[in-house]
Write an enzyme that holds these catalytic residues in place. Structure first.
Site, short mmCIF file in Angstrom:
data_model
loop_
_atom_site.label_atom_id
_atom_site.label_comp_id
_atom_site.label_asym_id
_atom_site.label_seq_id
_atom_site.Cartn_x
_atom_site.Cartn_y
_atom_site.Cartn_z
N PRO A 92 27.71 -18.54 55.39
CA PRO A 92 27.22 -19.63 54.74
C PRO A 92 27.59 -18.93 52.94
CG PRO A 92 26.33 -20.59 55.97
CD PRO A 92 26.34 -19.08 56.06
N GLU A 114 19.30 -18.55 61.44
CA GLU A 114 19.25 -17.93 60.17
C GLU A 114 19.75 -17.44 59.65
OE1 GLU A 114 17.24 -19.41 56.26
OE2 GLU A 114 17.54 -20.11 58.57
N ARG A 166 49.20 -18.76 61.82
CA ARG A 166 49.89 -19.44 61.42
C ARG A 166 50.98 -18.64 60.56
NH1 ARG A 166 50.22 -23.61 58.68
NH2 ARG A 166 50.90 -25.04 59.96
N ASP A 198 52.93 -26.19 53.26
CA ASP A 198 51.28 -26.38 53.63
C ASP A 198 50.69 -27.29 53.03
OD1 ASP A 198 51.98 -25.96 56.43
OD2 ASP A 198 50.62 -24.71 56.49
#
Length: 230
Positions: free
Chosen positions: A93, A121, A159, A174
């Site tokens: 994160p 964590e 992709r 896209d």
């Protein structure tokens, strides 16, 4: 052919997930090779322990550095030995947000990608400091682990590989939530290959620890997500 290695403590998470659609076709066409590795197999104790409590106190457990170092060095060698096109990516994160431009960059320039799936964590920061070339987040939210993020990266990058979609122009059309990022974390051992845990985390002074953590969180936010400070 792009080679992708995924490091996880839950290899079962990936059972059959890459055996469908575009990724399956790319594998069969030898456009991409995907291997899943159990981090526990790189431990040296009989209980295969991969985590420990954080220095300085706090909630949760931290993934230890020893098995991850062993796994990475087995796959791509030490940092100074990485070959051109090698990317070791920590899914976290606290990383820079993964965008289509990053997927395109990896698809065009990477030859070997190693994805480290964080858990609990977080991961001992020395992994990031000594091994990781890119710290990547898939968004401003927290998951139970990096496995879903690994799937996102594998899909988004694969992709974009030549011939993966069957048409060179298919991908061209896209399309494309506040606060500081987390601070670095460390766990045992306090000294690993001369890389020391910051002394402030070992002295038991919780006020100093909290101050250090806030400073480092701000530093990491400025480094990776300056937009959060605006």
């Amino acid at each position: 052919m792009l080679k992708i290695d995924v490091l996880t403590i839950f290899p079962e998470f990936f059972t059959e997930v890459f055996d469908f659609g575009i990724i399956r076709r790319a594998k069969l066409a030898e456009i991409v090779e995907i291997n899943i590795h159990d981090i526990r197999k790189f431990t040296t104790d009989k209980h295969r322990v991969v985590d420990d409590r954080p220095f300085g106190g706090g909630d949760g457990m931290i993934l230890k550095c020893e098995p991850i170092f062993a796994a990475i060095e087995n796959l791509v060698g030490k940092r100074e030995d990485y070959s051109d096109g090698t990317k070791v990516i920590l899914l976290s994160p606290q990383g820079r947000v993964f965008k289509q431009s990053a997927a395109k960059e990896f698809a065009e320039n990477a030859k070997h990608i190693v994805l480290i799936c964080g858990r609990y964590e977080g991961v001992d920061e020395r992994v990031n400091e000594a091994l990781v070339t890119d710290e990547i987040s898939i968004g401003d939210y927290v998951l139970s682990g990096g496995e879903p993020a690994a799937i996102v990266l594998v899909d988004a990058i694969t992709r974009l590989l030549p011939q993966a979609l069957g048409s060179e122009t298919s991908a061209e059309n896209d399309s494309f939530s506040d606060g500081l990022l987390d601070c670095p974390h460390y766990t045992r051992p306090a000294d690993f290959r001369g890389m020391l845990v910051p002394e402030v985390l070992l002295n038991g002074n919780h006020a100093e620890i909290e101050k250090w953590r806030k400073e480092k969180a701000l530093e990491k936010t400025r480094l990776n997500r300056e937009d959060l400070l605006k």
